[in-house]
Write a protein that holds these residues in place. Sequence first.
Motif, PDB file in Angstrom:
ATOM      1  N   LEU A  38       0.823  -1.210   0.000  1.00 25.71           N
ATOM      2  CA  LEU A  38       0.000   0.000   0.000  1.00 25.71           C
ATOM      3  C   LEU A  38       0.855   1.258   0.000  1.00 25.71           C
ATOM      4  O   LEU A  38       0.353   2.349  -0.315  1.00 25.71           O
ATOM      5  CB  LEU A  38      -0.931   0.003   1.221  1.00 25.71           C
ATOM      6  CG  LEU A  38      -2.200  -0.838   1.090  1.00 25.71           C
ATOM      7  CD1 LEU A  38      -2.895  -0.959   2.443  1.00 25.71           C
ATOM      8  CD2 LEU A  38      -3.163  -0.249   0.067  1.00 25.71           C
ATOM      9  N   ALA A  39       2.141   1.123   0.344  1.00 23.12           N
ATOM     10  CA  ALA A  39       3.039   2.294   0.323  1.00 23.12           C
ATOM     11  C   ALA A  39       3.175   2.867  -1.073  1.00 23.12           C
ATOM     12  O   ALA A  39       3.632   4.005  -1.234  1.00 23.12           O
ATOM     13  CB  ALA A  39       4.411   1.898   0.878  1.00 23.12           C
ATOM     14  N   TRP A  40       2.816   2.114  -2.084  1.00 23.82           N
ATOM     15  CA  TRP A  40       2.929   2.594  -3.461  1.00 23.82           C
ATOM     16  C   TRP A  40       1.729   3.447  -3.883  1.00 23.82           C
ATOM     17  O   TRP A  40       1.723   4.009  -4.979  1.00 23.82           O
ATOM     18  CB  TRP A  40       3.057   1.413  -4.416  1.00 23.82           C
ATOM     19  CG  TRP A  40       4.254   0.554  -4.158  1.00 23.82           C
ATOM     20  CD1 TRP A  40       5.296   0.804  -3.299  1.00 23.82           C
ATOM     21  CD2 TRP A  40       4.543  -0.702  -4.758  1.00 23.82           C
ATOM     22  NE1 TRP A  40       6.203  -0.215  -3.323  1.00 23.82           N
ATOM     23  CE2 TRP A  40       5.778  -1.172  -4.215  1.00 23.82           C
ATOM     24  CE3 TRP A  40       3.895  -1.494  -5.700  1.00 23.82           C
ATOM     25  CZ2 TRP A  40       6.359  -2.371  -4.581  1.00 23.82           C
ATOM     26  CZ3 TRP A  40       4.471  -2.699  -6.068  1.00 23.82           C
ATOM     27  CH2 TRP A  40       5.698  -3.125  -5.518  1.00 23.82           C
ATOM     28  N   LEU A  41       0.714   3.534  -3.021  1.00 22.89           N
ATOM     29  CA  LEU A  41      -0.509   4.262  -3.357  1.00 22.89           C
ATOM     30  C   LEU A  41      -0.555   5.616  -2.656  1.00 22.89           C
ATOM     31  O   LEU A  41       0.080   5.824  -1.621  1.00 22.89           O
ATOM     32  CB  LEU A  41      -1.748   3.454  -2.955  1.00 22.89           C
ATOM     33  CG  LEU A  41      -1.924   2.060  -3.563  1.00 22.89           C
ATOM     34  CD1 LEU A  41      -3.247   1.466  -3.110  1.00 22.89           C
ATOM     35  CD2 LEU A  41      -1.843   2.106  -5.077  1.00 22.89           C
ATOM     36  N   SER A  42      -1.361   6.517  -3.196  1.00 20.02           N
ATOM     37  CA  SER A  42      -1.617   7.800  -2.526  1.00 20.02           C
ATOM     38  C   SER A  42      -2.438   7.536  -1.272  1.00 20.02           C
ATOM     39  O   SER A  42      -3.063   6.478  -1.118  1.00 20.02           O
ATOM     40  CB  SER A  42      -2.386   8.729  -3.458  1.00 20.02           C
ATOM     41  OG  SER A  42      -3.704   8.231  -3.675  1.00 20.02           O
ATOM     42  N   SER A  66       7.457  -1.445   4.225  1.00 19.93           N
ATOM     43  CA  SER A  66       8.428  -1.383   3.131  1.00 19.93           C
ATOM     44  C   SER A  66       8.668   0.074   2.760  1.00 19.93           C
ATOM     45  O   SER A  66       8.017   0.987   3.281  1.00 19.93           O
ATOM     46  CB  SER A  66       7.897  -2.157   1.917  1.00 19.93           C
ATOM     47  OG  SER A  66       6.664  -1.590   1.475  1.00 19.93           O
ATOM     48  N   ARG A  67       9.603   0.299   1.870  1.00 22.86           N
ATOM     49  CA  ARG A  67       9.861   1.648   1.369  1.00 22.86           C
ATOM     50  C   ARG A  67       8.748   2.070   0.417  1.00 22.86           C
ATOM     51  O   ARG A  67       8.270   1.234  -0.350  1.00 22.86           O
ATOM     52  CB  ARG A  67      11.203   1.669   0.626  1.00 22.86           C
ATOM     53  CG  ARG A  67      12.408   1.541   1.547  1.00 22.86           C
ATOM     54  CD  ARG A  67      13.655   1.234   0.758  1.00 22.86           C
ATOM     55  NE  ARG A  67      13.914   2.204  -0.292  1.00 22.86           N
ATOM     56  CZ  ARG A  67      14.710   3.257  -0.177  1.00 22.86           C
ATOM     57  NH1 ARG A  67      15.330   3.478   0.956  1.00 22.86           N
ATOM     58  NH2 ARG A  67      14.909   4.085  -1.180  1.00 22.86           N
ATOM     59  N   PRO A  68       8.358   3.357   0.464  1.00 24.06           N
ATOM     60  CA  PRO A  68       8.743   4.372   1.433  1.00 24.06           C
ATOM     61  C   PRO A  68       8.054   4.145   2.777  1.00 24.06           C
ATOM     62  O   PRO A  68       6.829   3.927   2.827  1.00 24.06           O
ATOM     63  CB  PRO A  68       8.294   5.679   0.787  1.00 24.06           C
ATOM     64  CG  PRO A  68       7.180   5.286  -0.124  1.00 24.06           C
ATOM     65  CD  PRO A  68       7.480   3.890  -0.589  1.00 24.06           C
ATOM     66  N   MET A  69       8.843   4.208   3.872  1.00 24.19           N
ATOM     67  CA  MET A  69       8.336   3.832   5.179  1.00 24.19           C
ATOM     68  C   MET A  69       7.198   4.725   5.645  1.00 24.19           C
ATOM     69  O   MET A  69       6.241   4.255   6.288  1.00 24.19           O
ATOM     70  CB  MET A  69       9.484   3.854   6.190  1.00 24.19           C
ATOM     71  CG  MET A  69       9.217   3.046   7.443  1.00 24.19           C
ATOM     72  SD  MET A  69       9.039   1.270   7.118  1.00 24.19           S
ATOM     73  CE  MET A  69      10.739   0.812   6.792  1.00 24.19           C
ATOM     74  N   LYS A  71       4.843   6.029   3.952  1.00 20.80           N
ATOM     75  CA  LYS A  71       3.590   5.605   3.340  1.00 20.80           C
ATOM     76  C   LYS A  71       3.102   4.276   3.928  1.00 20.80           C
ATOM     77  O   LYS A  71       1.898   4.065   4.076  1.00 20.80           O
ATOM     78  CB  LYS A  71       3.771   5.484   1.825  1.00 20.80           C
ATOM     79  CG  LYS A  71       4.179   6.772   1.138  1.00 20.80           C
ATOM     80  CD  LYS A  71       3.072   7.811   1.191  1.00 20.80           C
ATOM     81  CE  LYS A  71       1.895   7.393   0.329  1.00 20.80           C
ATOM     82  NZ  LYS A  71       0.802   8.377   0.359  1.00 20.80           N
ATOM     83  N   SER A  72       4.022   3.392   4.250  1.00 20.43           N
ATOM     84  CA  SER A  72       3.631   2.135   4.904  1.00 20.43           C
ATOM     85  C   SER A  72       2.961   2.408   6.239  1.00 20.43           C
ATOM     86  O   SER A  72       1.939   1.796   6.581  1.00 20.43           O
ATOM     87  CB  SER A  72       4.851   1.243   5.113  1.00 20.43           C
ATOM     88  OG  SER A  72       5.295   0.666   3.913  1.00 20.43           O
ATOM     89  N   ILE A  73       3.551   3.316   7.003  1.00 21.03           N
ATOM     90  CA  ILE A  73       3.000   3.632   8.322  1.00 21.03           C
ATOM     91  C   ILE A  73       1.654   4.329   8.193  1.00 21.03           C
ATOM     92  O   ILE A  73       0.743   4.098   9.003  1.00 21.03           O
ATOM     93  CB  ILE A  73       4.022   4.467   9.122  1.00 21.03           C
ATOM     94  CG1 ILE A  73       5.252   3.590   9.439  1.00 21.03           C
ATOM     95  CG2 ILE A  73       3.410   5.006  10.413  1.00 21.03           C
ATOM     96  CD1 ILE A  73       6.408   4.335  10.064  1.00 21.03           C
TER      97      ILE A  73
END
Length: 368
Positions: A38-42, A66-69, A71-73
């Motif tokens: 989900l870190a890859w999404l807005s 995962s990276r970007p951290m 966005k993961s959080i």
Amino acid sequence: MGARLACALAVFWAFAPAPPVDADDVFPDRIGMNRVNLAWLSRADQNRVLQEIAASGITHVRLSLSRPMDKSIEAVEIAERLGLKILIEIQLGNKDYYAVGVRPRTGFGRIWDVLRLSDLDLDLYRAQLRSALRRIDDMGIRIDAVEPGNEINYSAYNGDLVVYEKPGRQTPRNVSELADRPAFERGLDAYVGAVRITREELQATVHSRGALLISAGLSDVSADEADYRGRERLDPGAFVSLLRERGIDALIDGYGIHVYPGRRGGAALAQYVTALLDFCQPEGEGKPCWVTEWGIANTTLSCPIDDRKREGAIRAMRRVFRQLMAERTLEAVFYYDWDTQPVYSVWRCGTLSPAGVAAIETDAGEDR
């Protein structure tokens, strides 16, 4: 004196083993859904996807750290706000866990290049994980479970296992046949070190001290498929034995495993699943398993969806899982996946497909 005593107690409770969770607070079985990366999404798309998942009656999700951290959080925070119980998969391919200049093993253009577990820098891993967990903890979020790593018995995710430049010859059937066994075993040592660090850093949090720790979900890729693709792998049971030799049972609450039975049906499906999970044991006798990924394909992508064949296969899988859960050798199953893999996804045509409903139903619905 009172201030010194309070300080001493605070230090003690920060590092003491987490107390048992009250039985009333425990879900007897965890039936969940994967929505990794989900870190890859807005943030707007993260909200939309997680709201759709929560509105579908799903209670548990497997997300990735995962990276970007940042966005993961964000995704973890949204999931917690929606009332979802969270299993976090820590992606060990994160380059922030490796020294500058470390190069990945090549996949010869046939598969992605992957960093080697034997190159994992445990000090960097601790620092990065501590930072992420403290940020999550400061938000008041309670993590249900953590799974460091993914399919580390397979060369697609473990750079200490070789991808052949040209497929066609037989791949190893046991650890003694690996192309670089010393590096592979150093990687195992590093992995167990990372699991120990994960346990320690979880226990240093306020809200997630009781989170369960699950070993990396292992691939069920067969030897024949590995030969065809030219990629080293080890059987999950053999891989777990190597981890046990390194003391992992003292650190974890369960073994992760992935189950993709393909076109098997009926008795063959049940036999495949039970044989694959034969190393799983009830707590007290060994360690139970968590199926952190399982899936059945439906290659028909048109709308409205015809999910009848897949629905039947998923109900058959759930019957096998229910039996293993009754025996307490299996404690969780997370379907793969929600909407990212076209043939496996269950969010189809703007709604949860019949197969998706079957994948997340409680025991009361499985008898149909």
